[in-house]
Design a protein around this motif. Structure first.
Motif, PDB file in Angstrom:
ATOM      1  N   SER A  51       0.807  -1.226   0.000  1.00 61.71           N
ATOM      2  CA  SER A  51       0.000   0.000   0.000  1.00 61.71           C
ATOM      3  C   SER A  51       0.838   1.273   0.000  1.00 61.71           C
ATOM      4  N   LYS A  52       2.130   1.179   0.299  1.00 62.58           N
ATOM      5  CA  LYS A  52       3.013   2.353   0.279  1.00 62.58           C
ATOM      6  C   LYS A  52       3.695   2.510  -1.087  1.00 62.58           C
ATOM      7  N   ASP A  53       3.595   1.480  -1.924  1.00 60.88           N
ATOM      8  CA  ASP A  53       4.248   1.469  -3.237  1.00 60.88           C
ATOM      9  C   ASP A  53       3.498   0.470  -4.110  1.00 60.88           C
ATOM     10  N   CYS A  54       2.495   0.974  -4.821  1.00 62.68           N
ATOM     11  CA  CYS A  54       1.520   0.106  -5.497  1.00 62.68           C
ATOM     12  C   CYS A  54       1.493   0.367  -7.000  1.00 62.68           C
TER      13      CYS A  54
ATOM     14  N   TYR B 219       1.181   1.732 -14.127  1.00 59.81           N
ATOM     15  CA  TYR B 219       0.689   2.869 -13.343  1.00 59.81           C
ATOM     16  C   TYR B 219       1.088   2.717 -11.883  1.00 59.81           C
ATOM     17  N   ASP B 220       1.536   3.823 -11.293  1.00 61.46           N
ATOM     18  CA  ASP B 220       1.797   3.885  -9.861  1.00 61.46           C
ATOM     19  C   ASP B 220       0.542   4.491  -9.230  1.00 61.46           C
TER      20      ASP B 220
ATOM     21  N   LEU C  25       0.713   7.349 -14.766  1.00 62.12           N
ATOM     22  CA  LEU C  25       1.515   6.569 -15.712  1.00 62.12           C
ATOM     23  C   LEU C  25       3.005   6.676 -15.390  1.00 62.12           C
ATOM     24  N   VAL C  26       3.678   5.519 -15.310  1.00 65.67           N
ATOM     25  CA  VAL C  26       5.129   5.523 -15.081  1.00 65.67           C
ATOM     26  C   VAL C  26       5.888   4.902 -16.255  1.00 65.67           C
ATOM     27  N   GLY C  27       5.190   4.212 -17.148  1.00 64.55           N
ATOM     28  CA  GLY C  27       5.867   3.632 -18.307  1.00 64.55           C
ATOM     29  C   GLY C  27       5.043   2.540 -18.967  1.00 64.55           C
ATOM     30  N   ASP C  28       5.715   1.773 -19.808  1.00 68.11           N
ATOM     31  CA  ASP C  28       5.081   0.674 -20.532  1.00 68.11           C
ATOM     32  C   ASP C  28       5.539  -0.652 -19.941  1.00 68.11           C
TER      33      ASP C  28
END
Length: 133
Positions: A18-21, A30-31, A75-78
């Motif tokens: 839950s702190k890094d999902c 997606y983060d 969005l963080v990437g593909d």
């Protein structure tokens, strides 16, 4: 934010609390950590999708166009699609073949035994009843 960055599913699955999902939807990573509290379906829905391809789950719900537009900010990437396991079609378990002819044969033999027995019992019952009255 992460345009051009490509992650493997193993890398995505490291972001699993839950702190890094992180989740994968439609080939994108997606983060969603900051969105957990605001998700209309509750955080447990997102937490159950951590580190996996949640495209089917996302599409099954039928998200609105505004919900889809919101995704861009997370969005963080593909995803490297070669790292996602292929989905296999459901194969039902093997079951013994049901032979209608053998079942019908058994029922006929059973009736050939029981019907005459019932007629015989009825005949004795009638005879006994008429003698006793």
């Amino acid at each position: 934010m992460g345009e051009g960055k490509v992650f493997t599913l193993a890398e995505v699955s490291e972001h699993n609390n839950s702190k890094d999902c992180w989740i994968v939807i439609g080939g994108k990573v997606y983060d969603v950590t900051k969105f957990l509290e605001d998700h209309p379906g509750g955080d447990e829905v997102l937490l159950s999708a951590i580190g996996k391809d949640a495209t089917d789950d996302f599409e099954d719900v039928g998200h609105s166009s505004s919900a889809r537009a919101m995704m861009d900010e997370y969005l963080v990437g593909d995803i490297d699609s070669s790292t996602i396991p292929t989905k296999r079609a459901y194969t039902p378990p093997k079951q013994p073949h049901y032979n209608q002819d053998k079942t019908s044969e058994f029922i006929i033999k059973l009736l050939q035994f029981l019907v005459p027995l019932a007629i015989l019992g009825l005949a004795f019952g009638i005879r006994f009843y008429t003698k006793s009255t």
